[in-house]
Design a protein around this motif. Sequence first.
Motif, PDB file in Angstrom:
ATOM      1  N   MET A 143      22.916  14.182  43.501  1.00 55.07           N
ATOM      2  CA  MET A 143      23.667  14.055  42.236  1.00 55.07           C
ATOM      3  C   MET A 143      23.846  12.587  41.882  1.00 55.07           C
ATOM      4  N   ARG A 144      24.151  11.700  42.882  1.00 53.35           N
ATOM      5  CA  ARG A 144      24.328  10.270  42.621  1.00 53.35           C
ATOM      6  C   ARG A 144      22.998   9.631  42.172  1.00 53.35           C
ATOM      7  N   ARG A 145      21.889  10.061  42.801  1.00 54.99           N
ATOM      8  CA  ARG A 145      20.595   9.530  42.410  1.00 54.99           C
ATOM      9  C   ARG A 145      20.268   9.881  40.972  1.00 54.99           C
ATOM     10  N   ALA A 146      20.555  11.089  40.582  1.00 52.06           N
ATOM     11  CA  ALA A 146      20.288  11.491  39.192  1.00 52.06           C
ATOM     12  C   ALA A 146      21.101  10.674  38.220  1.00 52.06           C
TER      13      ALA A 146
ATOM     14  N   ILE B 150       6.122   3.914  25.670  1.00 53.05           N
ATOM     15  CA  ILE B 150       7.193   3.841  26.667  1.00 53.05           C
ATOM     16  C   ILE B 150       8.434   4.556  26.225  1.00 53.05           C
ATOM     17  N   TRP B 151       8.729   4.525  24.936  1.00 54.90           N
ATOM     18  CA  TRP B 151      10.004   5.121  24.466  1.00 54.90           C
ATOM     19  C   TRP B 151       9.933   6.640  24.495  1.00 54.90           C
ATOM     20  N   ALA B 152       8.737   7.119  24.214  1.00 53.81           N
ATOM     21  CA  ALA B 152       8.601   8.590  24.308  1.00 53.81           C
ATOM     22  C   ALA B 152       8.763   9.056  25.739  1.00 53.81           C
ATOM     23  N   GLU B 153       8.174   8.259  26.650  1.00 57.80           N
ATOM     24  CA  GLU B 153       8.312   8.634  28.059  1.00 57.80           C
ATOM     25  C   GLU B 153       9.756   8.522  28.516  1.00 57.80           C
ATOM     26  N   LEU B 154      10.423   7.438  28.030  1.00 57.62           N
ATOM     27  CA  LEU B 154      11.846   7.280  28.411  1.00 57.62           C
ATOM     28  C   LEU B 154      12.675   8.469  27.926  1.00 57.62           C
ATOM     29  N   LYS B 155      12.408   8.876  26.661  1.00 56.93           N
ATOM     30  CA  LYS B 155      13.133  10.032  26.142  1.00 56.93           C
ATOM     31  C   LYS B 155      12.845  11.284  26.973  1.00 56.93           C
ATOM     32  N   GLU B 156      11.536  11.376  27.326  1.00 62.18           N
ATOM     33  CA  GLU B 156      11.176  12.555  28.130  1.00 62.18           C
ATOM     34  C   GLU B 156      11.866  12.521  29.486  1.00 62.18           C
ATOM     35  N   LEU B 157      11.879  11.282  30.084  1.00 60.26           N
ATOM     36  CA  LEU B 157      12.575  11.137  31.370  1.00 60.26           C
ATOM     37  C   LEU B 157      14.069  11.417  31.233  1.00 60.26           C
ATOM     38  N   ARG B 158      14.651  10.928  30.106  1.00 63.91           N
ATOM     39  CA  ARG B 158      16.077  11.197  29.871  1.00 63.91           C
ATOM     40  C   ARG B 158      16.342  12.683  29.765  1.00 63.91           C
ATOM     41  N   ASP B 159      15.443  13.338  29.000  1.00 65.68           N
ATOM     42  CA  ASP B 159      15.626  14.799  28.842  1.00 65.68           C
ATOM     43  C   ASP B 159      15.485  15.502  30.191  1.00 65.68           C
ATOM     44  N   MET B 160      14.488  14.978  30.972  1.00 65.85           N
ATOM     45  CA  MET B 160      14.320  15.587  32.295  1.00 65.85           C
ATOM     46  C   MET B 160      15.557  15.353  33.167  1.00 65.85           C
ATOM     47  N   ALA B 161      16.115  14.107  33.046  1.00 61.53           N
ATOM     48  CA  ALA B 161      17.318  13.810  33.842  1.00 61.53           C
ATOM     49  C   ALA B 161      18.470  14.712  33.415  1.00 61.53           C
ATOM     50  N   ILE B 162      18.605  14.888  32.100  1.00 58.53           N
ATOM     51  CA  ILE B 162      19.675  15.754  31.598  1.00 58.53           C
ATOM     52  C   ILE B 162      19.456  17.191  32.077  1.00 58.53           C
TER      53      ILE B 162
ATOM     54  N   HIS C 270      17.723  18.103  34.658  1.00 60.75           N
ATOM     55  CA  HIS C 270      17.996  18.166  36.113  1.00 60.75           C
ATOM     56  C   HIS C 270      19.487  18.194  36.389  1.00 60.75           C
ATOM     57  N   SER C 271      20.231  17.377  35.595  1.00 59.61           N
ATOM     58  CA  SER C 271      21.689  17.376  35.779  1.00 59.61           C
ATOM     59  C   SER C 271      22.285  18.743  35.486  1.00 59.61           C
ATOM     60  N   VAL C 272      21.770  19.345  34.381  1.00 57.94           N
ATOM     61  CA  VAL C 272      22.262  20.688  34.033  1.00 57.94           C
ATOM     62  C   VAL C 272      21.906  21.692  35.123  1.00 57.94           C
ATOM     63  N   GLU C 273      20.625  21.547  35.590  1.00 56.49           N
ATOM     64  CA  GLU C 273      20.209  22.479  36.638  1.00 56.49           C
ATOM     65  C   GLU C 273      21.027  22.286  37.906  1.00 56.49           C
ATOM     66  N   LEU C 274      21.326  20.982  38.211  1.00 55.12           N
ATOM     67  CA  LEU C 274      22.151  20.705  39.396  1.00 55.12           C
ATOM     68  C   LEU C 274      23.542  21.328  39.243  1.00 55.12           C
ATOM     69  N   ARG C 275      24.070  21.179  38.033  1.00 53.01           N
ATOM     70  CA  ARG C 275      25.396  21.774  37.802  1.00 53.01           C
ATOM     71  C   ARG C 275      25.346  23.298  37.936  1.00 53.01           C
ATOM     72  N   LYS C 276      24.273  23.874  37.343  1.00 52.42           N
ATOM     73  CA  LYS C 276      24.126  25.322  37.477  1.00 52.42           C
ATOM     74  C   LYS C 276      23.972  25.729  38.935  1.00 52.42           C
TER      75      LYS C 276
END
Length: 290
Positions: free
Chosen positions: A1-4, A56-68, A70-76
């Motif tokens: 969770m801290r890494r995410a 790069i910005w598209a990838e960053l957005k994609e990474l952000r979405d993935m992080a979000i 993952h965070s949601v999945e972690l919470r679930k």
Amino acid sequence: MRRAASFLALLLCLYWTGAQGESGGLTGNDITQTEIQSEILGVKSTSDQTNITPDIWAELKELRDMAIEHSVELRKLEQETRLTASENEVKELQRENTVLKARMKTSEDVMEELKMENTDLQSRVTASEDKSKVLEARMNASENEVEELKRQIADQPKVAFSLGLTDSGQVGPFNTDITLKFSKVITNFGQVYSPTTGLFTAPVRGAYYFSFTTLDTRSSVWRRVYLYHNDKRVLFSYNFSASSHESVSNSLVLQLEKGDVVYLVLPASYSVFDNTNDHTTFNGFLLFPL
């Protein structure tokens, strides 16, 4: 969770830096920061990659979405983990509750059995108490009967006599009938017989037993004696024998009223014999009052 969370913060920083470049261009410091960030992300421009320019910005957005995501999945996952733990706890509690219910049912069964045994014991104790009361009542009744019998025996007149006629030998014959007066008093309970008059006098109304025996030493003569109740002759005993020393005996039961008299009469011309051996006797006693 801290890494995410750290990864998400890094992405936001990069996104913020990109936004600055779009609005005012890149400075020297900005270029240096961009390169540093590109190295961190593993995306670095080289001379042999001049024809490949990633968005790069598209990838960053994609990474952000993935992080979000993952965070949601972690919470679930955490929620599911907690839910699973809660369900396990509930199942454990249900199992413990089932065990407790079984133990409670066993305790209730034991309690019912103890109640039944207690009821049975109470019934047996009550039956024993009832028997004890019956026995006590019967014992009291028996004791009362014994006391009543004792009282009756104590109240009952003591009436009994046994008499011998004389030590003088032959009595009679006489010219008239005489009342035999038994002068030797062996027993005379209640003083019911008078040696002076020769009369037995009944002290109470009741049933009385009388017996007598007479002896005559003469031979070839009639032997005879009468028993009287008041002025009535009720017993007439006699015999004849050619030998000497013959006796006459008899007995009877009479119902007497208080004051009645009983006595023996020797008829005229007859005789009897007695000495210290008591060959001629008169006996009587009260059987029971009426």
